[in-house]
Motif scaffolding. Structure first.
Motif, PDB file in Angstrom:
ATOM      1  N   ASP A 296      50.362  37.744  43.027  1.00 46.58           N
ATOM      2  CA  ASP A 296      50.691  36.140  43.022  1.00 46.58           C
ATOM      3  C   ASP A 296      49.484  35.062  43.534  1.00 46.58           C
ATOM      4  OD1 ASP A 296      51.165  36.619  45.634  1.00 46.58           O
ATOM      5  OD2 ASP A 296      53.439  36.232  45.402  1.00 46.58           O
ATOM      6  N   LEU A 297      48.613  35.624  44.041  1.00 44.53           N
ATOM      7  CA  LEU A 297      47.276  34.827  44.406  1.00 44.53           C
ATOM      8  C   LEU A 297      46.152  36.057  44.304  1.00 44.53           C
ATOM      9  CD1 LEU A 297      46.031  32.548  45.627  1.00 44.53           C
ATOM     10  CD2 LEU A 297      46.542  33.402  47.952  1.00 44.53           C
ATOM     11  N   VAL A 298      45.074  35.534  43.980  1.00 43.22           N
ATOM     12  CA  VAL A 298      43.656  36.139  43.943  1.00 43.22           C
ATOM     13  C   VAL A 298      42.790  35.346  44.784  1.00 43.22           C
ATOM     14  CG1 VAL A 298      41.747  37.179  42.571  1.00 43.22           C
ATOM     15  CG2 VAL A 298      44.191  37.769  41.686  1.00 43.22           C
ATOM     16  N   VAL A 299      41.942  35.702  45.445  1.00 41.61           N
ATOM     17  CA  VAL A 299      41.047  34.904  46.395  1.00 41.61           C
ATOM     18  C   VAL A 299      39.672  35.707  45.798  1.00 41.61           C
ATOM     19  CG1 VAL A 299      42.421  34.403  48.216  1.00 41.61           C
ATOM     20  CG2 VAL A 299      41.146  36.449  48.352  1.00 41.61           C
ATOM     21  N   ALA A 300      38.594  35.001  45.707  1.00 40.59           N
ATOM     22  CA  ALA A 300      37.417  35.091  45.034  1.00 40.59           C
ATOM     23  C   ALA A 300      36.308  34.389  45.712  1.00 40.59           C
ATOM     24  CB  ALA A 300      37.408  35.057  43.731  1.00 40.59           C
ATOM     25  N   TRP A 301      34.806  34.875  45.790  1.00 37.96           N
ATOM     26  CA  TRP A 301      33.820  34.004  46.396  1.00 37.96           C
ATOM     27  C   TRP A 301      33.055  33.558  45.370  1.00 37.96           C
ATOM     28  CZ3 TRP A 301      28.876  36.871  48.167  1.00 37.96           C
ATOM     29  CH2 TRP A 301      28.121  35.812  48.857  1.00 37.96           C
ATOM     30  N   ALA A 302      32.673  32.185  45.417  1.00 36.11           N
ATOM     31  CA  ALA A 302      31.877  31.595  44.199  1.00 36.11           C
ATOM     32  C   ALA A 302      30.602  32.354  44.102  1.00 36.11           C
ATOM     33  CB  ALA A 302      31.725  30.333  44.566  1.00 36.11           C
ATOM     34  N   GLN A 303      29.940  32.917  44.995  1.00 38.36           N
ATOM     35  CA  GLN A 303      28.451  33.623  44.721  1.00 38.36           C
ATOM     36  C   GLN A 303      28.687  34.923  44.395  1.00 38.36           C
ATOM     37  OE1 GLN A 303      26.224  31.599  45.331  1.00 38.36           O
ATOM     38  NE2 GLN A 303      27.403  30.032  45.982  1.00 38.36           N
ATOM     39  N   SER A 304      29.889  35.533  43.923  1.00 39.07           N
ATOM     40  CA  SER A 304      29.882  36.835  43.132  1.00 39.07           C
ATOM     41  C   SER A 304      29.974  36.610  41.648  1.00 39.07           C
ATOM     42  CB  SER A 304      31.129  37.598  43.932  1.00 39.07           C
ATOM     43  OG  SER A 304      32.170  36.874  43.593  1.00 39.07           O
ATOM     44  N   ASP A 305      29.706  37.674  41.092  1.00 35.95           N
ATOM     45  CA  ASP A 305      29.717  37.588  39.594  1.00 35.95           C
ATOM     46  C   ASP A 305      31.214  37.795  38.899  1.00 35.95           C
ATOM     47  OD1 ASP A 305      27.079  37.457  39.681  1.00 35.95           O
ATOM     48  OD2 ASP A 305      26.910  39.556  39.454  1.00 35.95           O
ATOM     49  N   THR A 306      31.998  36.849  39.408  1.00 39.51           N
ATOM     50  CA  THR A 306      33.489  36.888  38.893  1.00 39.51           C
ATOM     51  C   THR A 306      33.917  35.622  38.392  1.00 39.51           C
ATOM     52  OG1 THR A 306      34.016  36.195  41.286  1.00 39.51           O
ATOM     53  CG2 THR A 306      34.083  38.504  40.881  1.00 39.51           C
ATOM     54  N   ALA A 307      32.961  34.761  37.987  1.00 36.24           N
ATOM     55  CA  ALA A 307      33.558  33.466  37.126  1.00 36.24           C
ATOM     56  C   ALA A 307      34.305  33.864  36.047  1.00 36.24           C
ATOM     57  CB  ALA A 307      32.174  32.813  36.961  1.00 36.24           C
ATOM     58  N   ASP A 308      33.847  34.700  35.354  1.00 37.65           N
ATOM     59  CA  ASP A 308      34.414  35.061  34.007  1.00 37.65           C
ATOM     60  C   ASP A 308      36.092  35.681  34.350  1.00 37.65           C
ATOM     61  OD1 ASP A 308      34.868  35.432  30.913  1.00 37.65           O
ATOM     62  OD2 ASP A 308      34.827  37.404  31.557  1.00 37.65           O
ATOM     63  N   VAL A 309      36.276  36.524  35.335  1.00 38.28           N
ATOM     64  CA  VAL A 309      37.249  36.934  35.749  1.00 38.28           C
ATOM     65  C   VAL A 309      38.365  35.886  36.170  1.00 38.28           C
ATOM     66  CG1 VAL A 309      38.319  38.693  37.507  1.00 38.28           C
ATOM     67  CG2 VAL A 309      36.424  39.449  36.187  1.00 38.28           C
TER      68      VAL A 309
END
Length: 333
Positions: free
Chosen positions: A121-134
């Motif tokens: 119900d929540l995903v946390v990501a880092w702006a500097q990683s290659d996950t923008a599309d995900v």
């Protein structure tokens, strides 16, 4: 007018008493119901604005969380949400419990399908990683995503507070964030105004890579009263030539290593004995995991860095500071 008889009077009084009890019970019930509604409302909707300006809103505190970078796994544990983690990426190794979390891919190669399969119900990501599309695709599926991008110590504290808000563990998160902030302020007060020590921070030896002042490590060097000799480099992790380093001749060479007592990295520097740092054995080792991730362990790593630079400072009290090594005006907060 006819007065009621004794039995009728008793019945009337009984009815009055029952009515008053009913009103009292109804009032108590309404108050309790109102409190329950208020508590439910407080638990129903939680929100925080992430580092990209995106407002993340959940119907209730997160119960199933997937983290797409190791430092966010650690920060979730710090915020009191380690038991809510149902997915993480490779190299999520701290604390020890993080190693048992199911993997959803690598640091730069996460699997959308694996994430969705964890039913977060929540995903946390880092702006500097290659996950923008995900991140974009997850939001398209209706899954809430919080993105962090701390560039200073205040950013670490902010992330922890935001995670606590989204998980309903505000008190735990606030305590951790405040403790971290106070530790960093104490280090700044003790070391920040000491005589500058010029520093070269070794990221890699072959090729020779360092860091600029724009990084979190750069902020730690400034906080300790250090002066990064590549403070104003145009890139975050510049490749440099040994001739440039020799010309700048730092007072200290710092490197992050997995073991505190590992001095093997220092041997490679002996081929340049004309460097003051080499000639005077001014090497400073800091813990790699703690220094390389924007978590509360930065306080531990920065403490080690400050202590190491203080040793160098005391060992060369009369050393002059080159112009290029003077502290930048950057805020080290």
């Amino acid at each position: 007018m006819t007065r009621p008889g004794f039995p009728q009077a008793i019945q009337l009084m009984h009815r009055v008493v029952l009515h008053r009890r009913w009103v009292r019970l109804a009032t108590i019930g309404l108050v309790a119901w109102g409190a329950l509604v208020a508590a439910s409302a407080a638990q129903a909707a939680v929100s925080a604005t992430d580092f990209t300006g995106h407002r993340v809103t959940l119907a209730r505190p997160a119960e199933r969380i997937v983290a797409l970078t190791p430092h966010l796994v650690e920060n979730l544990f710090t915020a009191g949400l380690g038991d809510r983690l149902v997915g993480a990426v490779r190299y999520s190794d701290y604390p020890a419990a993080a190693q048992r979390i199911p993997r959803v891919g690598g640091y730069r190669s996460v699997s959308l399908e694996a994430i969705v399969a964890r039913r977060p119900d929540l995903v946390v990501a880092w702006a500097q990683s290659d996950t923008a599309d995900v991140v974009r695709r997850l939001r398209g599926l209706g899954i809430a995503v919080y993105v962090d991008d701390p560039t200073d110590f205040a950013g670490i504290a902010r992330t922890i507070r935001d995670l606590g808000r989204l998980g309903g563990t505000e008190a735990t998160a606030e305590t951790a964030a405040t403790t971290f902030t106070n530790r960093m302020h104490a280090l700044r007060s003790r070391y920040g105004k000491q005589r500058p020590v010029s520093v070269f921070y070794e990221v890699a030896m072959d090729p020779l890579i360092t860091i600029s002042g724009s990084s979190m490590i750069g902020a730690a060097i400034r906080l300790c009263g250090g002066a990064n000799i590549y403070e104003d480099a145009p890139t975050a992790a510049p490749h440099i030539g040994i001739e440039s380093l020799i010309a700048r001749n730092p007072d200290a060479i710092v490197s992050a290593q997995p073991a505190d007592d590992d001095k093997s990295w220092q041997r490679a520097w002996q081929q340049w004995p004309t460097l003051d740092a080499v000639a005077r054995d001014h090497f400073v080792t800091v813990p790699r995991g703690a220094m390389s991730r924007p978590t509360v362990r930065m306080a531990e790593a920065t403490t080690r860095l400050c202590q190491g630079l203080e040793r160098v400072r005391r060992d060369s009290p009369n050393a002059d500071t080159p112009d290029q090594a003077r502290p930048s005006s950057h805020d080290a907060s």
